[in-house]
Design a protein around this motif. Structure first.
Motif, PDB file in Angstrom:
ATOM      1  N   UNK A  58      15.638 -17.151  12.287  1.00  0.00           N
ATOM      2  CA  UNK A  58      15.226 -17.419  10.909  1.00  0.00           C
ATOM      3  C   UNK A  58      15.447 -18.887  10.553  1.00  0.00           C
ATOM      4  N   UNK A  59      16.472 -19.473  11.115  1.00  0.00           N
ATOM      5  CA  UNK A  59      16.744 -20.910  11.022  1.00  0.00           C
ATOM      6  C   UNK A  59      16.681 -21.396  12.464  1.00  0.00           C
ATOM      7  N   UNK A  60      15.988 -22.484  12.750  1.00  0.00           N
ATOM      8  CA  UNK A  60      15.816 -22.894  14.153  1.00  0.00           C
ATOM      9  C   UNK A  60      17.131 -22.969  14.936  1.00  0.00           C
ATOM     10  N   UNK A  82       7.381 -23.077  16.809  1.00  0.00           N
ATOM     11  CA  UNK A  82       8.240 -23.739  17.781  1.00  0.00           C
ATOM     12  C   UNK A  82       7.580 -24.977  18.366  1.00  0.00           C
ATOM     13  N   UNK A  83       6.313 -24.856  18.750  1.00  0.00           N
ATOM     14  CA  UNK A  83       5.643 -25.992  19.396  1.00  0.00           C
ATOM     15  C   UNK A  83       5.135 -27.032  18.401  1.00  0.00           C
ATOM     16  N   UNK A  84       4.685 -26.611  17.234  1.00  0.00           N
ATOM     17  CA  UNK A  84       4.103 -27.563  16.282  1.00  0.00           C
ATOM     18  C   UNK A  84       5.131 -28.269  15.410  1.00  0.00           C
ATOM     19  N   UNK A  85       6.130 -27.561  14.980  1.00  0.00           N
ATOM     20  CA  UNK A  85       7.058 -28.136  14.005  1.00  0.00           C
ATOM     21  C   UNK A  85       8.451 -28.351  14.577  1.00  0.00           C
ATOM     22  N   UNK A  86       9.005 -27.300  15.157  1.00  0.00           N
ATOM     23  CA  UNK A  86      10.393 -27.379  15.589  1.00  0.00           C
ATOM     24  C   UNK A  86      10.615 -28.374  16.712  1.00  0.00           C
ATOM     25  N   UNK A  87       9.667 -28.515  17.628  1.00  0.00           N
ATOM     26  CA  UNK A  87       9.876 -29.469  18.716  1.00  0.00           C
ATOM     27  C   UNK A  87       9.917 -30.903  18.179  1.00  0.00           C
ATOM     28  N   UNK A  92      13.448 -35.462  16.635  1.00  0.00           N
ATOM     29  CA  UNK A  92      13.942 -36.367  15.596  1.00  0.00           C
ATOM     30  C   UNK A  92      15.463 -36.257  15.455  1.00  0.00           C
ATOM     31  N   UNK A  93      15.986 -35.033  15.551  1.00  0.00           N
ATOM     32  CA  UNK A  93      17.418 -34.804  15.354  1.00  0.00           C
ATOM     33  C   UNK A  93      18.239 -34.960  16.629  1.00  0.00           C
ATOM     34  N   UNK A  94      17.586 -35.196  17.753  1.00  0.00           N
ATOM     35  CA  UNK A  94      18.282 -35.209  19.036  1.00  0.00           C
ATOM     36  C   UNK A  94      19.449 -36.188  19.091  1.00  0.00           C
ATOM     37  N   UNK A  95      19.273 -37.406  18.600  1.00  0.00           N
ATOM     38  CA  UNK A  95      20.369 -38.381  18.619  1.00  0.00           C
ATOM     39  C   UNK A  95      21.571 -37.856  17.849  1.00  0.00           C
ATOM     40  N   UNK A  96      21.329 -37.261  16.683  1.00  0.00           N
ATOM     41  CA  UNK A  96      22.429 -36.751  15.859  1.00  0.00           C
ATOM     42  C   UNK A  96      23.104 -35.567  16.531  1.00  0.00           C
ATOM     43  N   UNK A  97      22.338 -34.733  17.218  1.00  0.00           N
ATOM     44  CA  UNK A  97      22.939 -33.616  17.950  1.00  0.00           C
ATOM     45  C   UNK A  97      23.823 -34.133  19.078  1.00  0.00           C
ATOM     46  N   UNK A  98      23.383 -35.196  19.735  1.00  0.00           N
ATOM     47  CA  UNK A  98      24.188 -35.786  20.805  1.00  0.00           C
ATOM     48  C   UNK A  98      25.482 -36.360  20.244  1.00  0.00           C
ATOM     49  N   UNK A  99      25.371 -37.178  19.213  1.00  0.00           N
ATOM     50  CA  UNK A  99      26.548 -37.857  18.661  1.00  0.00           C
ATOM     51  C   UNK A  99      27.526 -36.902  17.985  1.00  0.00           C
ATOM     52  N   UNK A 100      27.029 -35.848  17.349  1.00  0.00           N
ATOM     53  CA  UNK A 100      27.912 -34.898  16.668  1.00  0.00           C
ATOM     54  C   UNK A 100      28.237 -33.690  17.539  1.00  0.00           C
ATOM     55  N   UNK A 101      27.717 -33.688  18.763  1.00  0.00           N
ATOM     56  CA  UNK A 101      27.987 -32.671  19.776  1.00  0.00           C
ATOM     57  C   UNK A 101      27.593 -31.259  19.333  1.00  0.00           C
ATOM     58  N   UNK A 102      26.401 -31.138  18.741  1.00  0.00           N
ATOM     59  CA  UNK A 102      25.853 -29.833  18.386  1.00  0.00           C
ATOM     60  C   UNK A 102      25.252 -29.233  19.651  1.00  0.00           C
ATOM     61  N   UNK A 103      25.766 -28.096  20.074  1.00  0.00           N
ATOM     62  CA  UNK A 103      25.252 -27.456  21.283  1.00  0.00           C
ATOM     63  C   UNK A 103      23.897 -26.835  21.002  1.00  0.00           C
ATOM     64  N   UNK A 104      23.005 -27.029  21.937  1.00  0.00           N
ATOM     65  CA  UNK A 104      21.723 -26.340  21.852  1.00  0.00           C
ATOM     66  C   UNK A 104      21.877 -25.033  22.619  1.00  0.00           C
ATOM     67  N   UNK A 105      20.905 -24.607  23.379  1.00  0.00           N
ATOM     68  CA  UNK A 105      21.015 -23.304  24.057  1.00  0.00           C
ATOM     69  C   UNK A 105      22.227 -23.240  24.991  1.00  0.00           C
ATOM     70  N   UNK A 106      22.447 -24.292  25.769  1.00  0.00           N
ATOM     71  CA  UNK A 106      23.525 -24.249  26.750  1.00  0.00           C
ATOM     72  C   UNK A 106      24.588 -25.311  26.552  1.00  0.00           C
TER      73      UNK A 106
END
Length: 146
Positions: A58-60, A82-87, A92-106
């Motif tokens: 419900x939330x990506x 998923x392909x049109x919007x979320x990717x 766009x958020x990838x740098x922030x996920x890296x710096x704040x250490x937000x885990x994605x699937x794995x």
């Protein structure tokens, strides 16, 4: 804003209404919608017209949601979003996920530049920044020592 982005934003504004607050810090998954009478809220198709086999968040998931699942999103619409919007939003958020250490699937994602040369990787005990002269991701201010 391009036509496709405007369409998606208008669609979200017309179809999403926050109704309830959910606490995602619980251990249990929270499932929205009926498990037996599934109808996609985007295309209005039911199980006789489409499939509901994939897990629709419900939330990506790239934002960190692993608990809030939607039974009212068919596989076709889930793939489309998923392909049109979320990717694009995920990139766009990838740098922030890296710096704040937000885990994605794995794991925590690596940040890579468009050219795929320079990158930032965060491990359990270190930060590794690899930068190439023709693909800068950092700037140094020697005067301010920053």
């Amino acid at each position: 804003m391009n036509t496709q982005t405007k369409y998606m934003m208008d669609f979200f504004n017309d179809n999403y209404v926050p109704l309830t607050v959910y606490h995602l810090n619980k251990e249990d998954k929270i499932t929205l919608g009926s498990a037996t009478e599934k109808v996609c809220r985007f295309c209005n198709k039911d199980e006789s017209e489409t499939t509901f086999n994939n897990i629709a968040h419900a939330i990506p998931e790239f934002i960190g949601n692993k608990k809030l699942i939607a039974n009212y999103e068919c596989d076709t619409c889930n793939q489309k979003f998923s392909s049109l919007l979320e990717s694009h939003m995920g990139n766009y958020m990838n740098l922030w996920h890296t710096l704040t250490q937000v885990k994605e699937k794995r794991s925590v994602p690596s940040f890579k530049t468009i050219n795929d040369k320079s990158r930032i990787d965060i491990g359990p005990e270190n930060v590794n920044i690899a930068e190439y002269t023709d693909d800068n991701i950092l700037s140094v201010d020697a005067e301010k020592k920053q």
